[in-house]
Design a protein around this motif. Structure first.
Motif, PDB file in Angstrom:
ATOM      1  N   PRO A 103       0.730  -1.656   0.257  1.00 47.61           N
ATOM      2  CA  PRO A 103       0.468  -0.134  -0.100  1.00 47.61           C
ATOM      3  C   PRO A 103       0.638   1.199  -0.225  1.00 47.61           C
ATOM      4  N   PHE A 104       0.345   2.045  -0.884  1.00 50.85           N
ATOM      5  CA  PHE A 104       1.082   3.991  -0.851  1.00 50.85           C
ATOM      6  C   PHE A 104       0.583   4.845   0.373  1.00 50.85           C
ATOM      7  N   THR A 105       0.917   4.010   1.236  1.00 49.22           N
ATOM      8  CA  THR A 105       0.627   4.927   2.645  1.00 49.22           C
ATOM      9  C   THR A 105       1.297   5.980   3.462  1.00 49.22           C
ATOM     10  N   ALA A 152       7.369   2.065   2.043  1.00 44.76           N
ATOM     11  CA  ALA A 152       6.315   0.581   1.846  1.00 44.76           C
ATOM     12  C   ALA A 152       6.586  -0.459   2.782  1.00 44.76           C
ATOM     13  N   VAL A 153       5.195  -0.895   3.463  1.00 41.46           N
ATOM     14  CA  VAL A 153       5.107  -1.770   4.066  1.00 41.46           C
ATOM     15  C   VAL A 153       4.026  -3.053   3.984  1.00 41.46           C
ATOM     16  N   ALA A 186       8.687   1.274  -5.176  1.00 44.21           N
ATOM     17  CA  ALA A 186       9.466   0.816  -3.641  1.00 44.21           C
ATOM     18  C   ALA A 186      10.722  -0.093  -4.551  1.00 44.21           C
ATOM     19  N   CYS A 187      11.877   0.157  -3.100  1.00 41.96           N
ATOM     20  CA  CYS A 187      13.235  -0.149  -4.838  1.00 41.96           C
ATOM     21  C   CYS A 187      13.260  -1.066  -3.469  1.00 41.96           C
ATOM     22  N   GLN A 188      13.139  -2.101  -3.831  1.00 39.32           N
ATOM     23  CA  GLN A 188      12.986  -4.218  -4.133  1.00 39.32           C
ATOM     24  C   GLN A 188      13.865  -4.522  -4.020  1.00 39.32           C
TER      25      GLN A 188
END
Length: 648
Positions: free
Chosen positions: A581-583, A588-589, A605-607
């Protein structure tokens, strides 16, 4: 190797000369460094990591291969004098491969034809290398410079200057067009400008024939040349001022293009120093020139225009106590004229020269923090990273006084409300961050006395009465924004207040950048499913703040929602495949607790295990991947949205 049989001789270590490229030449948007070693090897270095310099290309090796292909015979140059075993031919080959000086041009744009017959603008930079025999090797590099494959071409021209000693680029703008050339000085006196034909370079033209600035062979060597672009107040046009250090004299030449053609006015400034000029430097803006001699005297010369020529106002720079009496070896001025750097050694002590000398680099401030703040407010550059030297003076004042200067705070607030410039918002964020740093635990090296007052210093009226009411974040105050606590520290409540100010400015800058990203998404996508940008999350994040009233942003979001057609296209965690989610704009979690940091440029998100970090380490950005479209790669090439520094 010119002397392969001398393998037993140890190679010479150390540098003979170095030259910095303009900003924006390497993969991180920073500078390249061309270095000439004592064994005449020319190499280009890049700063790939934070504290690591890597050799990118050996130009000496490439130039040697090119000469070998041509049989060491260039058009119009001296012909071969026999076989390599003959001493004259060996000396000729050594002189045509031994660099004397090298200088970078400014960044220019060329057109490159693609496979589909389209023309694409490509950034390039030129490196001019002056050889011992007078040849000029003009290297052209494609930007960003990465390795040997970034070399586009190398052309060799003859300068016709005997005993060349120094080199400088001449770049002059007239009627919206840029003129370019190379200034070559000789160790026997003459100075001339040579035309450089820049093929396929947009907006550039060159001279038709060489221009002689000084033709007398008076045996006074030229060892430093600077070219300064100025505006002529009487002729109402741009002009070019060329200054050269010749012995103890300063040679100047004013070049001005009029309807009659190119006008050249030259003369000498004599009586500057009692000994030869050791070093000369010039500020990038303002046109101030600094010269120094070995006896420790530094002079500042400011050009003053007359009807047809120019005069120089001379000032002697007052040296601090620790520098007086030292011997000077070189000087340099920071890009915006905030600092003067001096390379010094011990002078004569009690009439005796020291046996060993310790070289030191001394820094002298040339401007006050108030002057630096005024220049930052009125800056045409609109980039904090390119004005770091001015920022450092302001930072030092805020750290010393533990408050933002009141006049600066008031004027900054007025300009922010009047223009809404993101550059000024970033300047405001910088001041708040330095203020927060100054309120932290005192250093043991602090020389100021701590304050024992418990009250906050916010607003002081003209009669000197304190107003204890809290002011909003960023409000102007005649007493300046600053906090004081017991023992010179700050309470938790006061620190939280400054943190709230920082968060408010960061949120504003984030929203402004999100608008730009959404604008790129809307312009370059037919449906947002084709992009990896978390479009729905960014839109919801902007709309979730009820205090954010921006009609342009709401209209843009409405158009994007029509394209999305009620689809969300969320991001997924690469570990558990759950929705991210974009909170939060920082991270991002997912529902399983996996945490990924978000890119400050694209908000993805840098994954991955590797990512880029800005120079001040307050934000991160992901690396572009081959499947990214060109418009996303352009977004990822931008600087940090909070401090304007590059990410690497």
């Amino acid at each position: 190797m010119l002397t392969p049989g001398a393998a037993s001789v140890p190679p010479q270590t150390g540098f003979k000369y170095t030259s910095w490229s303009p900003l924006g030449c390497d993969t991180n948007g920073r500078c390249l460094l061309a270095s000439l070693t004592l064994d005449n090897r020319l190499t280009v270095y890049g700063n790939l990591n934070r504290l690591q310099w890597t050799a990118l290309v050996d130009l000496t090796e490439l130039y040697g291969e090119m000469l070998e292909e041509k049989g060491y015979s260039l058009p119009g140059a001296e012909p071969p004098l026999g076989p390599l075993e003959d001493l004259p031919e060996r000396q000729r080959r050594r002189r045509m491969q031994s660099p004397v000086r090298m200088e970078w041009s400014s960044v220019c744009t060329t057109q490159q034809v693609q496979m589909n017959n389209e023309c694409k603008d490509v950034g390039t930079v030129l490196l001019a290398v002056l050889m011992e025999n007078g040849d000029l090797a003009i290297w052209q590099f494609k930007l960003p410079f990465e390795d040997k494959d970034s070399v586009l071409s190398c052309n060799t021209i003859q300068s016709g200057v005997s005993a060349p000693s120094v080199l400088a680029w001449w770049e002059y703008e007239h009627s919206g067009r840029k003129m370019s050339g190379l200034i070559v000085g000789s160790s026997v006196g003459p100075v001339r400008i040579l035309p450089v034909n820049l093929k396929a370079v947009k907006g550039y033209f060159t001279l038709r024939q060489p221009v002689v600035l000084w033709q007398e062979t008076d045996q006074i060597p030229v060892h430093n040349i600077k070219c300064i672009s100025l505006f002529h107040p009487y002729q109402k046009c741009n002009c070019s001022l060329v200054v050269a250090a010749r012995g103890s004299h300063l040679f100047w030449c004013l070049l001005l293009i009029s309807k009659a053609g190119l006008n050249v006015h030259n003369s000498h400034v004599t009586g500057l120093h009692t000994t030869p000029i050791m070093s000369m430097t010039a500020s990038r803006y303002g046109g101030s020139i600094f010269t120094c001699s070995a006896d420790g005297v530094v002079k500042k010369l400011t050009p003053i225009f007359t009807d047809m020529a120019v005069m120089f106002k001379q000032e002697e720079i007052n040296m601090p106590e620790g520098v007086i009496g030292s011997r000077l070896h070189g000087i340099g001025v920071s890009p915006n004229g905030a600092y003067l750097a001096l390379v010094t050694t011990e002078g004569v002590t009690n009439g005796q020269v020291p046996v060993s000398r310790a070289f030191q680099v001394q820094f002298i401030t040339l401007k006050t923090p108030d002057d630096a703040a005024a220049e930052l407010l009125e800056s045409m550059v609109q980039n904090l990273f390119k004005q770091t030297d001015l920022l450092d003076l302001v930072r030092w004042k805020v750290l010393r006084d533990r408050r933002i200067p009141p006049m600066l705070q008031e004027e900054l607030d007025d300009k922010v409300h009047a223009t809404g410039s993101t550059y000024l918002w970033r300047f405001k964020l910088f001041l708040f961050r330095v203020l927060y740093q100054s309120l932290q635990k005192m250093s043991a090296e602090s020389h100021w006395l701590p304050s024992h007052e418990d009250t906050k210093v916010f607003i002081v009226d003209e009669e000197g009465e304190d107003n204890s009411e809290d002011s909003p974040a960023g409000a102007s105050a005649s007493g300046g924004v600053g906090l004081k606590g017991p023992g010179g520290g700050a309470s938790d409540e006061q620190m939280s207040e400054v943190i709230a100010w920082i968060e408010a400015v960061e949120s504003h800058l984030t929203r402004e950048h999100m608008k730009r990203v959404l604008g790129e998404v809307y312009l370059h996508t037919w449906i947002t499913e084709n992009t990896s940008i978390p479009t729905r999350g960014v839109c919801d994040f902007l709309m979730s703040d009820p205090t954010y009233e921006d009609r342009a942003a709401r209209v843009l979001i409405g158009h994007i929602f029509k394209k999305m057609n009620k689809q969300t296209f969320p991001e997924y965690c690469s570990l558990c495949k759950e929705v991210l989610p974009f909170t939060d704009r920082r991270q991002a979690v997912c529902c399983n607790g996996h945490i990924w940091l978000r890119c400050v440029l694209s908000y993805q998100a840098c994954q991955t295990l590797t990512f880029r970090r800005c120079l001040l380490q307050d934000s991160i950005a992901r690396y572009p991947v081959p499947e990214d479209p060109d418009w996303i790669k352009r977004i990822l090439q931008g600087p940090c949205t909070f401090c304007d520094s590059p990410l690497f």
